[in-house]
Design a protein around this motif. Structure first.
Motif, mmCIF file in Angstrom:
data_model
loop_
_atom_site.group_PDB
_atom_site.id
_atom_site.type_symbol
_atom_site.label_atom_id
_atom_site.label_comp_id
_atom_site.label_asym_id
_atom_site.label_seq_id
_atom_site.Cartn_x
_atom_site.Cartn_y
_atom_site.Cartn_z
ATOM 1 N N UNK A 22 0.840 -1.201 0.000
ATOM 2 C CA UNK A 22 0.000 0.000 0.000
ATOM 3 C C UNK A 22 0.878 1.257 0.000
ATOM 4 N N UNK A 23 1.955 1.226 0.766
ATOM 5 C CA UNK A 23 2.846 2.396 0.828
ATOM 6 C C UNK A 23 3.463 2.713 -0.539
ATOM 7 N N UNK A 24 3.977 1.689 -1.235
ATOM 8 C CA UNK A 24 4.656 1.987 -2.509
ATOM 9 C C UNK A 24 3.699 2.203 -3.676
ATOM 10 N N UNK A 25 2.429 1.841 -3.508
ATOM 11 C CA UNK A 25 1.478 2.091 -4.593
ATOM 12 C C UNK A 25 0.752 3.429 -4.439
ATOM 13 N N UNK A 26 0.909 4.076 -3.295
ATOM 14 C CA UNK A 26 0.251 5.364 -3.111
ATOM 15 C C UNK A 26 1.135 6.467 -3.662
ATOM 16 N N UNK A 27 0.561 7.292 -4.497
ATOM 17 C CA UNK A 27 1.316 8.338 -5.187
ATOM 18 C C UNK A 27 1.984 9.326 -4.249
ATOM 19 N N UNK A 28 1.566 9.348 -2.998
ATOM 20 C CA UNK A 28 2.114 10.291 -2.034
ATOM 21 C C UNK A 28 3.507 9.900 -1.541
ATOM 22 N N UNK A 29 3.963 8.708 -1.921
ATOM 23 C CA UNK A 29 5.182 8.213 -1.288
ATOM 24 C C UNK A 29 6.443 8.511 -2.096
ATOM 25 N N UNK A 30 6.563 9.732 -2.587
ATOM 26 C CA UNK A 30 7.761 10.060 -3.374
ATOM 27 C C UNK A 30 9.031 9.961 -2.538
ATOM 28 N N UNK A 37 -4.056 -2.115 -6.061
ATOM 29 C CA UNK A 37 -3.040 -2.395 -5.040
ATOM 30 C C UNK A 37 -3.471 -3.563 -4.144
ATOM 31 N N UNK A 38 -4.769 -3.670 -3.889
ATOM 32 C CA UNK A 38 -5.264 -4.762 -3.045
ATOM 33 C C UNK A 38 -5.115 -6.111 -3.745
ATOM 34 N N UNK A 39 -5.397 -6.140 -5.049
ATOM 35 C CA UNK A 39 -5.223 -7.400 -5.793
ATOM 36 C C UNK A 39 -3.759 -7.825 -5.818
ATOM 37 N N UNK A 40 -2.872 -6.853 -5.986
ATOM 38 C CA UNK A 40 -1.445 -7.175 -5.977
ATOM 39 C C UNK A 40 -1.048 -7.721 -4.604
ATOM 40 N N UNK A 41 -1.521 -7.070 -3.546
ATOM 41 C CA UNK A 41 -1.182 -7.530 -2.187
ATOM 42 C C UNK A 41 -1.725 -8.935 -1.943
ATOM 43 N N UNK A 42 -2.988 -9.185 -2.337
ATOM 44 C CA UNK A 42 -3.575 -10.524 -2.149
ATOM 45 C C UNK A 42 -2.746 -11.576 -2.893
ATOM 46 N N UNK A 43 -2.399 -11.265 -4.149
ATOM 47 C CA UNK A 43 -1.655 -12.217 -4.968
ATOM 48 C C UNK A 43 -0.266 -12.479 -4.419
#
Lengths: 221, 221
Positions: free
Chosen positions: B96-104, B179-185
């Motif tokens: 979730x941290x690396x998929x959120x655009x705020x985490x430059x 991002x949730x699908x990636x995390x689940x997978x």
């Protein structure tokens, strides 16, 4: 745009080699054409006799890195009939590629992934995407044959690539783990997972790894 | 060396924010102090009133990125009693941290891993290593409890990090996978592996993923 290297031109090859070493150490933006010229024992004008411009130099280095990758990974696994064995061998060869100190061109591809622009970037991206598609297609083939279970192939491909390519960031040639141990461990983990009850090795190789104290670790970051 | 940010200084915070945006887009070496000053609507002299030098600015951004990471990942999972659940939750929060655009700031930590020097680099490296140790220790705890099988903990930790952190290179907010699908997978893959016969989910969550055609993919590289 000139695509790729000119293999017959020894001087050109030596420039690519020197530039790749500098860019790998200092980054693309951190390396000036003046420094590349000096390291090649050329004047800046002399360097521009061989090279169009800095971005074309980076493109030529990346293209050569993709050639290396195709020779040392893809060409060695493409004809393996069994898709699971093809994926395993691919993981092993790719780890070997990123753990060998000779692969500065490959490190540059990984690190400068957003530096190229326009047509040059599209060309390198197409070569990279072909590898993602190869992993996805090999995995999908194994699923069709009932050898692997149906996880999303994109997640599988990028998990494979993340595990394998991240190694360049932490592997130390003089560290506790050899490249072969890392390859054995990652193949085991990727195919059989961490879970104890369901862990069935699909490999004929014995699992290598024992639980060592985390403090014994040698890695870069 | 001044460690970290000065949270009370709004002007300083705004400079870090602007500099992080530029460095994330163009790279550290590709961003000049002149450009940072202009984007902050300051003269270069005015910028140096707030900032010691460019490397100290990068250090402050990375330190802030590590603060973000600790708040959004570590602080949320540290007290989960079950080590397997702790690892799973850690993987989810980190994706979730690396998929959120705020985490430059986090992207800068990943991309500029070799840019800092001396004491500043050691300090950031210690903070990064603490995370590696956390994953290794959590995994070792799960092995002691018989929940997971004994793979080398360093290989486990860096496989985890490679899968999760590589996501910043290929995730597209408007792509096919959320991002949730990636995390689940990835959680499913990491814990249960690819192998069909041995695949036993250790999760109470249903496996999400169906086999979709690779051509339907949206990713960056």
């Amino acid at each position: 745009m000139t695509v790729g290297r000119k293999p017959d031109d020894e001087r050109y090859q030596a420039i690519l080699e020197t530039a790749a070493r500098l860019i790998c150490e200092r980054g693309y933006e951190g390396t000036s054409m003046q420094e590349i010229a000096a390291a090649c024992r050329l004047t800046k004008a002399g360097l521009y006799h061989h090279i169009q411009n800095k971005e074309q130099l980076l493109f030529a280095i990346m293209n050569y890195g993709m050639d290396l990758f195709e020779q040392q990974v893809l060409a060695r696994v493409r004809d393996i009939a069994d898709p699971v064995e093809r994926l395993r061998a691919c993981m092993r060869h790719n780890i070997a590629l990123v753990t060998h100190g000779t692969s500065k061109e490959v490190v540059i591809i990984l690190h400068e992934h957003a530096t190229l622009t326009g047509e040059a970037r599209e060309y390198i991206d197409r070569r990279k995407k072909a590898y993602v598609r190869f992993i996805e297609a090999t995995f999908a083939e194994a699923v069709r044959l009932g050898q692997l279970r149906p996880i999303d192939p994109t997640i599988v491909a990028f998990s494979f690539l993340g595990m394998v390519l991240w190694v360049y960031k932490w592997f130390k040639p003089d560290g506790r783990l050899t490249d072969t141990q890392i390859a054995d461990g990652m193949v085991d983990l990727f195919f059989s997972g961490l879970a104890s009850p369901g862990a069935v090795s699909t490999s004929s190789e014995a699992p290598v790894l024992s639980l060592v104290p985390p403090s014994a670790v040698g890695e870069k970051s």
